[in-house]
Scaffold this motif. Structure first.
Motif, mmCIF file in Angstrom:
data_model
loop_
_atom_site.group_PDB
_atom_site.id
_atom_site.type_symbol
_atom_site.label_atom_id
_atom_site.label_comp_id
_atom_site.label_asym_id
_atom_site.label_seq_id
_atom_site.Cartn_x
_atom_site.Cartn_y
_atom_site.Cartn_z
ATOM 1 N N TYR A 27 62.958 88.115 98.480
ATOM 2 C CA TYR A 27 63.105 86.720 98.089
ATOM 3 C C TYR A 27 61.904 86.313 97.250
ATOM 4 C CZ TYR A 27 66.720 86.357 101.674
ATOM 5 O OH TYR A 27 67.852 86.539 102.423
ATOM 6 N N THR A 74 60.896 76.934 98.111
ATOM 7 C CA THR A 74 62.310 77.325 98.120
ATOM 8 C C THR A 74 62.431 78.831 97.965
ATOM 9 O OG1 THR A 74 62.994 75.210 97.179
ATOM 10 C CG2 THR A 74 64.542 77.042 96.995
ATOM 11 N N ALA A 75 63.165 79.467 98.873
ATOM 12 C CA ALA A 75 63.352 80.915 98.838
ATOM 13 C C ALA A 75 64.659 81.254 98.145
ATOM 14 C CB ALA A 75 63.348 81.486 100.249
ATOM 15 N N THR A 76 64.592 82.151 97.158
ATOM 16 C CA THR A 76 65.776 82.591 96.419
ATOM 17 C C THR A 76 65.882 84.105 96.502
ATOM 18 O OG1 THR A 76 65.528 80.751 94.865
ATOM 19 C CG2 THR A 76 66.946 82.581 94.190
ATOM 20 N N TRP A 90 56.994 81.935 107.948
ATOM 21 C CA TRP A 90 58.396 82.333 107.952
ATOM 22 C C TRP A 90 58.716 83.035 109.268
ATOM 23 C CZ3 TRP A 90 62.047 81.077 104.372
ATOM 24 C CH2 TRP A 90 61.586 80.537 103.159
ATOM 25 N N SER A 123 69.044 84.043 110.284
ATOM 26 C CA SER A 123 68.483 83.151 109.270
ATOM 27 C C SER A 123 67.003 83.447 109.059
ATOM 28 C CB SER A 123 68.651 81.679 109.677
ATOM 29 O OG SER A 123 67.969 81.413 110.895
ATOM 30 N N ASN A 149 63.565 81.179 108.386
ATOM 31 C CA ASN A 149 63.169 79.797 108.629
ATOM 32 C C ASN A 149 61.741 79.573 108.168
ATOM 33 O OD1 ASN A 149 65.549 78.898 110.569
ATOM 34 N ND2 ASN A 149 64.905 80.947 111.182
ATOM 35 N N ARG A 150 61.560 78.556 107.314
ATOM 36 C CA ARG A 150 60.244 78.260 106.747
ATOM 37 C C ARG A 150 59.635 77.048 107.437
ATOM 38 N NH1 ARG A 150 58.097 74.894 102.846
ATOM 39 N NH2 ARG A 150 60.162 74.100 102.316
ATOM 40 N N GLN A 157 63.002 74.549 106.137
ATOM 41 C CA GLN A 157 64.136 75.175 105.462
ATOM 42 C C GLN A 157 64.652 76.333 106.304
ATOM 43 O OE1 GLN A 157 63.007 77.442 102.033
ATOM 44 N NE2 GLN A 157 65.075 77.573 101.178
ATOM 45 N N SER A 158 65.982 76.484 106.354
ATOM 46 C CA SER A 158 66.616 77.638 106.975
ATOM 47 C C SER A 158 67.549 78.282 105.954
ATOM 48 C CB SER A 158 67.407 77.245 108.227
ATOM 49 O OG SER A 158 66.541 76.841 109.268
ATOM 50 N N VAL A 159 67.363 79.575 105.726
ATOM 51 C CA VAL A 159 68.210 80.326 104.799
ATOM 52 C C VAL A 159 69.181 81.150 105.626
ATOM 53 C CG1 VAL A 159 68.258 82.030 102.945
ATOM 54 C CG2 VAL A 159 66.334 80.431 103.123
ATOM 55 N N SER A 160 70.475 80.836 105.548
ATOM 56 C CA SER A 160 71.476 81.566 106.317
ATOM 57 C C SER A 160 71.642 82.971 105.767
ATOM 58 C CB SER A 160 72.817 80.832 106.267
ATOM 59 O OG SER A 160 73.816 81.584 106.934
#
Length: 324
Positions: A50, A56-58, A261, A271, A273-274, A286-289
């Protein structure tokens, strides 16, 4: 070795973003299905990468499971990415691979260590170059550079279910995580001391991350994230709950230490999670599924163009000093 891309790398933009702000960095995550997978290589996980910019994580790339062997641990050291493979936990062979980190790809991938041991998990490099590796049921093993680019097993702890290991900056203390908390041992030139337990809770603890003279780790069963404060001799003295994420397992910090994280594993809650530091509190931002992907251990590193820029800046400073 290239990633399977899930997004375009705009190298110029990355260079500008990386040099302009310390909070542009890369986050690596092992894909780690739970349980004993044995020789079922189709079930082994890969590696996700990422890019984190302005919090923001992409997802920018993946390394397929065919390039690894059931990965769990990830460590960044000396500008390279190291990955531990548990090989299904019960096939009797484990390994650690090394990759060079490029802007859009990883290079190399050769195994530095291949050992007839079941279930490598977390690992750490000591100041003298020794490599300490935890195993699923046979304690922590200690490997020493052989001078030929590989490592030799020089002993370790004979038994014990441990999941991560940390070596103090002075190289004199080793801390392991496992059932119920931590085990603390002294580190000699060629030996390890008797373990002293530091109990935290009734759970299995996995990855550790060091920040501000404290170790952070998570209780997988309860989801509690703990800060374990250390004294001047790097001995644990207290444990404080600073957050909770169901199924927490992996923990790491941004390069500047202001973001944490936590990987959450479980069929209903996979997920990333930040958390951001607000005053003295860590607040979930933020949580990235991750869908069906189960996260293992995590590692953050300044994105490669930032590291290049930092190197150039250091070179300019050094040249100015020489001229002065």
């Amino acid at each position: 070795m290239k990633f399977i891309s899930r997004g375009m790398f705009a190298l110029g933009a990355l260079a500008c973003a990386g040099l302009a702000g310390a909070q542009t960095y890369d986050l690596f995550m092992a894909e780690t299905p739970g349980g004993f997978l044995g020789g079922n290589t189709a079930s082994y996980g890969g590696l996700q990468r990422y890019q984190v910019t302005a919090g923001t994580a992409t997802l920018v790339g993946t390394l397929p499971n065919s390039s690894l062997s059931d990965p769990v641990g990830v460590v960044v050291s000396g500008g390279d990415l190291y990955v531990s493979n548990r090989h299904g936990n019960n096939t009797g062979v484990s390994s650690i691979q090394r990759f060079g980190i490029g802007p859009a790809s990883l290079s190399g991938g050769a195994a530095l260590v291949t050992a007839p041991i079941s279930g490598f998990h977390g690992f750490a490099f000591a100041p003298n170059g020794d490599l300490f590796v935890t195993t699923v049921s046979t304690g922590t093993r200690r490997f020493r550079p052989d001078g030929l680019g590989g490592y030799t097993d020089i002993g370790g702890v004979g038994s014990g279910q441990v999941r991560d290991v940390w070596i103090s900056p002075d190289g004199n203390t080793m801390i392991e995580t496992g059932s119920g908390g931590m085990i603390v041992r002294s580190v000699g030139a060629n030996s390890l001391g008797t373990g002293t337990a530091f109990n935290i809770g009734n759970s299995f603890f996995h990855q550790m991350a060091f920040r501000g003279n404290a170790l952070y780790t998570a209780a997988n069963a309860t989801g509690n994230i703990y800060r374990v404060d250390l004294n001047a001799s790097f001995q644990p003295i207290s444990a404080t709950v600073i957050g909770n994420v169901t199924g927490a397992l992996g923990v790491t910090f941004s390069p500047d230490g202001s973001e944490m994280w936590v990987g959450s594993t479980g069929t209903a809650n996979n997920s990333l999670n930040r958390f951001a530091l607000s005053g003295n509190n860590w607040v979930l931002q933020q949580s990235v599924s991750l869908g069906s992907v189960s996260p293992g251990y995590l590692a953050a590193v300044p994105e490669p163009m930032t590291m290049v820029g930092m190197g150039l800046a250091a070179l300019v400073v050094a040249r100015r000093k020489r001229k002065a």
